[in-house]
Design a protein around this motif. Structure first.
Motif, short mmCIF file in Angstrom:
data_model
loop_
_atom_site.label_atom_id
_atom_site.label_comp_id
_atom_site.label_asym_id
_atom_site.label_seq_id
_atom_site.Cartn_x
_atom_site.Cartn_y
_atom_site.Cartn_z
N SER A 160 -6.39 -10.12 -4.27
CA SER A 160 -6.92 -11.43 -3.87
C SER A 160 -8.31 -11.65 -4.41
N GLU B 141 -3.05 -6.56 -3.07
CA GLU B 141 -4.51 -6.49 -2.94
C GLU B 141 -5.21 -6.96 -4.19
N ILE C 159 2.46 -14.46 -2.94
CA ILE C 159 2.13 -13.58 -1.82
C ILE C 159 2.49 -12.14 -2.17
N SER D 181 -11.67 -7.72 -2.97
CA SER D 181 -10.45 -8.03 -2.22
C SER D 181 -10.67 -7.82 -0.72
N PHE E 36 -8.42 -18.30 2.31
CA PHE E 36 -8.06 -17.74 3.61
C PHE E 36 -8.93 -18.32 4.71
N GLY F 86 -10.80 -10.76 2.33
CA GLY F 86 -9.96 -10.61 3.51
C GLY F 86 -10.75 -10.55 4.80
N LEU G 101 -1.27 -11.16 -3.02
CA LEU G 101 -1.86 -10.81 -1.73
C LEU G 101 -1.41 -9.43 -1.27
N LYS H 76 -0.46 -15.35 8.24
CA LYS H 76 -0.19 -14.09 7.54
C LYS H 76 1.10 -13.48 8.04
N ILE I 45 -3.48 -18.77 5.59
CA ILE I 45 -3.63 -18.90 4.15
C ILE I 45 -3.34 -20.34 3.77
#
Ligand SMILES: Nc1nc2c(ncn2[C@@H]2O[C@H](COP(=O)(O)OP(=O)(O)OP(=O)(O)O)[C@@H](O)[C@H]2O)c(=O)[nH]1
Ligand SMILES: Nc1nc2c(ncn2[C@@H]2O[C@H](COP(=O)(O)OP(=O)(O)O)[C@@H](O)[C@H]2O)c(=O)[nH]1
Ligand SMILES: [Mg+2]
Ligand SMILES: [Mg+2]
Lengths: 285, 643
Positions: free
Chosen positions: B41, B39, B32, B383, B57, B387, B36, B10, B64
């Motif tokens: 994802s 937000e 990305i 999301s 992830f 994460g 990502l 990351k 990633i």
């Protein structure tokens, strides 16, 4: 069952009592299978006492210094607060911070990078073998909110910009630099900043003198307009906008109460040893 | 085909990457930034230019895994590949990954070079192909007309060039190497699972049979490559297109097998039944290792009966399922008994999906109570979930507090604008050359005129000469309202009465302002419903015809789900009548969120609007006075949202 936290409820702020509640149950869960002869309450009190003592002893001096500092006003003429010891790399996305991070910490550029989402932590060793924490901050606009925290422990800041695209981005660059220069940490602790104009090996790169004067002009505009925007809503941050430089005269980097130095070079060029950056760090930390 | 596979931290450090075709542009960076960092994802894939990207992830190590492939191919195995690679990579380099997470400069790229990605890829690809062939008639590439043709042309060409023998040797050597590596890996896996898998011996030989098929596959790949080189494109990807019917049937089959508790035993039984039909795998395997696989042997294998082939295929699927079960057991195995307490104490607890689910649900409810649109609340918690799954908890850290903290970060990122709108600076930049124009748009009664007056007050206070343009020519009293404000603020109003074309009034106003040396023209517009197409077209005309510098959408902070609909429709409609002088599509530049003083802590509309469009909130209207125009403090909005 009369849990201990119910007795302190109301005495403490609700957030704190929430925390106590959570931990109480967790400790309770942990202890249940052991069937200890004493109640969880006593164990918790004992644990808590130890914890408080521990926190007080370890954080004592630093926490008292930080509380005294927050009350002192942020004036450029006042005595600066104590800086941290981190070397922080910051700047817009794509400037070359992560690559520089590796050149400074491992003396290599044999690495591929993509845009950073999180910071990178590492170690920088000065010429005199002093080891300093090295932080590479992500440059993407969306991560801007994390910058004040990242800068708060900085001892020196290396602000990296892309000299080969500077002319297209100068307004954005100035805005971002303005945010760094007027951040609480930089302003109160007088953290020195090196503005490193990277990718200078590219044809059509702007030289550092031009960049410096263009930035001065843009920052001059910005301090007029930023100071005049309606106040931010929210009581905790109704601080006065910090004024950059000397009022009444055109903005110059020289007017700042901390050193702002320009340098240019190329991180990717193996022969460029980035002497300026090394000297700058050694001088200030 | 897969074009690129990248493993990145990351922090943006590429640990491992493989490229089959040079990527045009930078699709990974784009992903990305667009997904990502915004937000999003919760989405599972991203398309850009000619590429499709998928990712997963490993949150424990802040890694990633990203796969890039050509959009035109539907690669069925990418998800599986991502998971398999992640599992293997994390297992293989666990210690180093922990070190890197703590200190990025402890990275040694050399050590990642030995990562046996190709083996995993081959395996996954093969599984996917076998699953396809298992239901339709077994379709070996060489058996298809195209395949035969391809192979023959290839041979012919090679003969001509006299490279056939050489290439063949190379191919054989390559295959041996691959086989050997595969077997090594199998052996390693064997160690890992030996206590959980009773039929290990059988599986071992079974896997070797698979290796044979896989080496056939690799030959296919070679042919494909060769074809590409010879510019006889067109045969590639023939196998990748899958009949939807087949997909359906395959899914049914897999589901069936999963259901059956006997599946594992059955596979062993089937196995025994079939062994005589096939070469004694174990011995053969040794022989292969020795590198003595002759052409005739190979042919014998290829000629094996269709039915037998089907059996192998079925077994593979079963085996595969068992494999997956074992692995998921390993990953999600909840610590029990004392270990659980110990893990809580030492902070070794990993956040699982099950941990998160109830908490995220609570958060979702909480967010909707704060007036966040439901679908957006769902995306947000998803999301956050992606994460966090797999992250380690530190000592005495509760999952709830971690979720809250992450939620805070996520919402902060959403509300942080990509570009700071600095109206004063923009006005300053054109001052003296032409007036700067701002259009206030929105539905009825949201506060367009009132907040236009506030903006006027603010600009006047900063020394600019401001003029108001009364382009709400529809609602009775609108012009009088503006006149009242103008009198109080001591500025001029430009008006042409009711019922006229707003776009041309605005044009006249701008011209007039230019002649009279005004710095700014603030254009008031008629409130309109977002679904009223004629009126939306009229707005588009007003904006584009007059090349407005800034278009603001005025919306109420009280709106629920409709707010997002309003904003998106207004945003889209601006390009209904295009402005040929602008290269980019005209969009709403910023939002004024009004009546913020009336919503207490129900700040959800702010999040919904910004998340769904990415348009920043420029001002908040906080009352009826001219000074009630504020810049949003992201921190305090986030705080109101989460308490
Ligand atoms: N030509 C040239 N390219 C460079 C130089 N330094 C870095 N780059 C390239 O610039 C790109 C971005 O570098 P990074 O170090 O990832 O940028 P960053 O500042 O960390 O960007 P964010 O993480 O998005 O904030 C990479 O492709 C680097 O190889 C340089 O001196 N010259
Ligand atoms: N409390 C409060 N009321 C507002 C705010 N902005 C506008 N209003 C009120 O909302 C009503 C409609 O405003 P108006 O400007 O006429 O809306 P328009 O139809 O969009 O032009 C008026 O009564 C305003 O006083 C605000 O920020 N807070
Ligand atoms: Mg970076
Ligand atoms: Mg109105």
């Amino acid at each position: 069952m009369d849990k201990i936290y119910t007795k302190v409820d109301g005495l403490l702020p609700s957030q704190l009592s929430d925390i106590i509640k959570t931990y109480y149950h967790r400790v309770d869960d942990i202890l249940k299978p052991f069937n200890l002869p004493v109640s969880t309450d006593y164990i918790l009190i004992a644990l808590f006492t130890v914890f408080v003592l521990f926190v007080l002893s370890s954080l004592g001096p630093s926490s008292s210094s930080s509380s005294s500092s927050s009350s002192s006003s942020s004036s450029s003429t006042g005595k600066p607060k104590k800086k941290g010891n981190q070397v922080v790399l910051t700047g817009l996305t794509g400037a070359g911070k992560t690559l520089l991070f590796f050149k400074l910490s491992k003396n290599t550029t044999e690495i591929n990078t993509l845009t950073s989402i999180n910071i990178n932590k590492g170690t920088y060793e000065t010429d005199s073998k002093k080891k300093l924490p090295l932080i590479d901050a992500p440059g993407n606009e969306k991560t801007r909110a994390s910058l004040p925290t990242i800068l708060s422990n900085a001892g020196v800041i290396v602000y990296v910009l892309d000299a080969s695209t500077f002319l297209d981005n100068s307004t954005l660059e100035a805005q971002n630099l303005y945010d760094v220069l007027t951040s609480q940490a930089v302003f109160e602790k007088h953290i020195p900043v090196m503005i490193f104009c990277n990718k200078i090996e590219n044809d059509g790169s702007t030289d550092k003198e031009t960049i410096s004067s263009l930035l001065e002009r843009d920052l001059d505009d910005l301090r007029k307009t930023r100071g005049a925007t309606p106040i931010v809503l929210g009581s905790d941050e109704e601080k006065k906008e910090i004024y950059l430089g000397v009022e009444g005269t055109a903005f110059q980097f020289d007017h700042l109460p901390y050193e702002v130095l320009f340098s240019s070079g190329s991180v990717i060029d193996k022969n460029d040893e980035l002497t300026d950056i090394h000297q700058f760090i050694s001088k200030h930390l | 085909m897969l074009d690129n596979f990248t493993i990145v931290t990351k922090g943006g450090i590429v640990l491992w990457s493989m490229e089959w075709a040079k990527l045009k542009g930078s699709p990974i960076n784009k992903m990305i930034k667009k997904v990502l960092l915004e937000e999003r994802s919760a989405d599972s894939s991203y398309n850009t230019d000619n590429y499709s990207l998928k990712w997963t992830f490993a949150n424990e190590f802040d890694l990633i895994f990203i796969a890039v492939y050509q959009k035109i191919f539907t690669l069925m195995y990418i998800d599986e590949l991502l998971l398999a690679v992640k599992k293997r990579f994390v297992k293989m380099y666990k210690d180093m990954l922990v070190a890197i997470k703590n200190s990025a400069d402890s990275i040694e790229l050399e050590s990642f070079k030995e990562f046996d990605f190709e083996v995993i890829l081959e395996e996954v690809e093969m599984r996917s192909k076998l699953q396809q062939t298992s239901i339709s008639t077994p379709k070996r590439y060489e058996d298809t007309t195209k395949g035969k043709l391809g192979k023959e042309t290839k041979r012919e060409k090679e003969m001509k060039l006299g490279t056939y023998e050489k290439n063949k040797k190379k191919e054989d050597a390559k295959r041996e190497k691959k086989l050997k590596r595969q077997q090594d890996r199998k052996a390693r896996q064997q160690e890992d699972y030996s206590d959980t898998d009773s039929g290990s011996e059988d599986d071992y030989s079974e896997q070797e049979e698979n290796s044979d098929t896989s080496s056939n596959n690799s030959k296919e790949d070679n042919i494909d490559e060769n074809n590409k080189e010879n510019n006889t494109k067109g045969t590639t990807g023939a196998d990748d297109q899958e009949d939807p019917e087949i997909t359906k049937r395959r899914q049914a089959l897999i589901a069936n097998m999963k259901k059956s508790p006997m599946s594992k035993k059955k596979s062993v039984a089937d196995k025994e039944k079939n062994t005589p039909e096939k070469p004694k795998s174990k011995k053969e395997a040794r022989k292969w290792e020795g590198g003595e696989l002759t052409k005739s042997e190979k042919e014998a294998l290829n000629k094996s009966e269709k039915s037998a082939k089907k059996e192998i295929v079925r077994e593979t699927i079963v085996k595969h399922n068992i494999d997956m079960e074992v692995s998921s057991d390993e990953e999600d195995k909840p610590a029990s008994g004392f270990m659980k307490y110990f893990n809580v104490l030492t902070g070794n607890r990993v956040i699982t999906k099950q941990d998160l689910e109830p908490i995220l649900n609570d958060f979702k409810t909480h967010l909707t109570k704060k007036n966040v649109a439901l679908d957006i609340a769902e995306k947000l918690v998803e999301s956050v979930g992606t994460g966090l799954t797999g992250k380690k908890l530190s000592t005495f850290q509760g999952v709830t507090s971690v979720v809250k903290q992450t939620m805070e970060e996520v919402v902060t990122r959403i509300l942080t604008p990509k570009r700071n709108i600095d109206i004063l600076k923009d006005v300053q930049n054109v001052k003296g050359k032409r007036p700067y124009t701002i259009v206030f748009s929105g539905v009825n009664g949201v506060g367009k005129s009132t907040n236009l007056a506030k903006v006027c007050y603010w600009l006047t206070a900063n020394g600019f000469k401001v003029m108001l343009a009364a382009c709400d020519t529809f609602r009775s009293g609108a012009i009088e309202q503006l006149r009242t404000h103008a009198e109080r603020l001591n500025v001029q109003v430009f008006e042409r009465g009711y019922g006229k074309d707003a776009a041309s009034i605005a044009g006249d106003a701008i011209n007039y302002a230019k002649e009279t040396g005004h710095d700014v023209v603030l254009i008031d517009t008629t409130g309109r419903m977002q679904n009223n197409e004629p009126l939306m077209k009229a707005l588009s005309k007003l904006v584009n015809q007059n090349a407005a510098d800034l278009v603001l959408f005025v919306g109420e902070a009280l709106v629920g789900n409709d707010g997002v609909d309003q904003l998106t429709k207004f945003d889209q409609s601006l390009s209904l009548i295009a402005d040929s002088t602008r290269a980019e599509r005209r969009t709403i530049d910023g939002i004024i969120l009004t009546k913020f003083d009336t919503i207490d802590d129900k700040v959800g509309a702010a999040i919904s609007m910004v998340y769904s469009t990415g348009i920043p909130i420029v001002f908040l209207g906080t009352g009826q006075n001219y000074t009630d125009l504020k810049r949003m403090n992201i921190k305090s909005v986030v705080k109101s949202l989460l308490t």
